[in-house]
Design a protein around this motif. Structure first.
Motif, mmCIF file in Angstrom:
data_model
loop_
_atom_site.group_PDB
_atom_site.id
_atom_site.type_symbol
_atom_site.label_atom_id
_atom_site.label_comp_id
_atom_site.label_asym_id
_atom_site.label_seq_id
_atom_site.Cartn_x
_atom_site.Cartn_y
_atom_site.Cartn_z
ATOM 1 N N THR A 7 0.843 -1.194 0.000
ATOM 2 C CA THR A 7 0.000 0.000 0.000
ATOM 3 C C THR A 7 0.873 1.235 0.000
ATOM 4 O O THR A 7 1.801 1.352 0.803
ATOM 5 C CB THR A 7 -0.919 0.015 1.241
ATOM 6 O OG1 THR A 7 -1.733 -1.161 1.230
ATOM 7 C CG2 THR A 7 -1.795 1.252 1.248
ATOM 8 N N THR A 9 2.067 5.050 0.566
ATOM 9 C CA THR A 9 1.905 6.121 1.552
ATOM 10 C C THR A 9 2.629 7.351 1.041
ATOM 11 O O THR A 9 3.549 7.247 0.224
ATOM 12 C CB THR A 9 2.489 5.711 2.917
ATOM 13 O OG1 THR A 9 3.875 5.367 2.751
ATOM 14 C CG2 THR A 9 1.733 4.526 3.498
ATOM 15 N N GLN A 120 -5.714 8.915 -2.723
ATOM 16 C CA GLN A 120 -4.962 7.721 -2.345
ATOM 17 C C GLN A 120 -5.203 6.601 -3.356
ATOM 18 O O GLN A 120 -4.280 5.846 -3.682
ATOM 19 C CB GLN A 120 -5.357 7.256 -0.946
ATOM 20 C CG GLN A 120 -4.499 6.123 -0.416
ATOM 21 C CD GLN A 120 -4.576 6.017 1.099
ATOM 22 O OE1 GLN A 120 -3.757 6.550 1.825
ATOM 23 N NE2 GLN A 120 -5.586 5.303 1.557
ATOM 24 N N GLN A 124 -2.281 4.914 -5.588
ATOM 25 C CA GLN A 124 -2.100 3.458 -5.523
ATOM 26 C C GLN A 124 -1.995 2.858 -6.926
ATOM 27 O O GLN A 124 -1.231 1.906 -7.151
ATOM 28 C CB GLN A 124 -3.264 2.827 -4.762
ATOM 29 C CG GLN A 124 -3.101 1.338 -4.503
ATOM 30 C CD GLN A 124 -1.986 1.055 -3.503
ATOM 31 O OE1 GLN A 124 -1.831 1.768 -2.515
ATOM 32 N NE2 GLN A 124 -1.207 0.007 -3.762
ATOM 33 N N CYS A 128 1.246 0.712 -7.986
ATOM 34 C CA CYS A 128 1.184 -0.682 -8.449
ATOM 35 C C CYS A 128 1.853 -0.833 -9.813
ATOM 36 O O CYS A 128 2.507 -1.847 -10.079
ATOM 37 C CB CYS A 128 -0.263 -1.142 -8.513
ATOM 38 S SG CYS A 128 -1.019 -1.394 -6.880
#
Length: 369
Positions: A7, A9, A120, A124, A128
């Motif tokens: 994940t 940040t 967010q 993400q 990825c």
């Protein structure tokens, strides 16, 4: 977009200008991630004119190759399945899924929660792609809400639910939202849209260029290992190598072309002239000098006995050739020349005997500089 285990940040390490430029290059021929974040509470109630303007704006906001996500929100936000934009039918599918009618069961818009969720989510997606060594994308958010964006505290918006963690500016969620707003590069464009209550709210498009969160860790010998640098190398080493090959080839060809355009200096030495009286001729590519007398097809000529044109000194690119006409004999390397002959020396000795077969030697010094 395939799932990845880690994940993302926000990072406190900024990308340098070269890294950001490289990320922009990687995303140049990719589509975009476009999120339509739509407030479905009763505070946003479009009339027919408003819907028409929304449709026009949204059509302009979608390009072929984009991936669209519809995200209705009130007190919470839910990102729906991705819609790849491959044709006009896919664009129509987006409009079918846009919740432009209010939902009577939804109330109390939590705009700060919606901002955190959307930004967010987009971060993400590119995170990825980095982890899976795929090309990044530019991203955009289309906000349809009357709630103010980028507020400092939730108290600036009365509809924020009382139990929302964003009511506390020091909560973990509030701090995370602020970090994303500070970390992601964003450009805002807004336009007012009329509602049924003769009021207006703003449709805002937020553009986010392709970016990543950088995390560096110490490595031996005083070095450090960074995620983005490794990703950039994996993405760009092959196209960079190909580009370098093309650049080198291009500069080589340009250099050859320039050398073909450059004049060569030919100094003509003859036994009858003093060195200070030697004739100097200049020859460019595809030009030639006549041997014997003036000729309209040549830029100049080299004097020798007789009125005949014995031949030509012709330059083709960076090669010199002797082309005999066989109107009178001409010798090179002590042999009569009867066919087109390459002259591959900087000092060329020719013999043009007169009718009495008395030698008449001409020495041509070729200076390529």
């Amino acid at each position: 977009m395939a799932n990845c285990s880690s994940t993302v940040t926000p990072s406190d390490e900024s990308l340098n200008s070269l890294q950001q430029f490289a990320l922009n290059v990687i995303s140049l021929w990719q589509g975009r991630d476009v999120v339509f974040a739509i407030d479905v509470t009763a505070s946003v109630n479009l009339d027919d004119q408003g819907r028409l303007r929304i449709e026009q704006i949204l059509r302009d906001a979608i390009n072929e190759g984009d991936t669209v996500y519809v995200a209705p929100f009130a007190s919470s936000l839910q990102v729906q399945e991705a819609i790849p934009i491959n044709n006009e039918a896919a664009i129509e599918d987006v409009f079918q899924q846009l919740p432009l009618q209010t939902d009577p069961d939804k109330q109390n818009t939590d705009i700060q929660n919606a901002e955190l969720s959307v930004y967010q989510f987009l971060a993400q997606q590119n995170h990825c792609r980095m982890m899976e060594n795929e090309a990044l994308r530019d991203q955009a958010v289309v906000w349809l809400t009357d709630a103010p964006l980028q507020t400092e505290t939730a108290d600036e918006w009365l509809e924020t639910p009382a139990d929302s963690p964003f009511r506390n500016p020091d909560s973990e969620e509030s701090q995370l939202r602020r970090e994303w707003l500070e970390t992601l590069p964003q450009t805002y464009r807004s336009r007012q849209i009329p509602t049924k209550a003769d009021d207006f709210y703003e449709l805002t498009i937020v553009d986010i260029p392709a970016t990543l969160q950088e995390f560096c860790t110490p490595a031996p010998s005083g070095e450090e290992t960074c995620f983005v640098n490794r990703y950039l190398f994996q993405q760009l080493w092959l196209p960079t190598s190909i580009l370098m090959v093309f650049l080198i080839a291009g500069f080589t060809l340009l250099g050859k072309w320039y050398s073909w355009q450059k004049s060569w200096r030919l100094t003509i030495e003859s036994e009858q002239d003093d060195p200070e009286d030697y004739a100097v001729k200049f020859l460019k590519g595809n030009q030639r000098l006549a041997i014997g007398d003036y000729d309209a097809s040549a830029v100049d000529y080299i004097e020798c006995p007789g009125d005949e044109i014995r031949g030509y000194i012709e330059r083709k690119r960076n090669q010199l050739y002797l082309i005999p006409t066989q109107q009178a004999p001409i010798y090179y390397k002590d042999q009569e020349v009867t066919t087109r002959t390459l002259l591959n020396r900087h000092r060329i000795r020719l013999n043009c005997p007169d009718n009495g077969n008395q030698d008449f030697e001409v020495v041509i010094n070729v200076d390529h500089r």
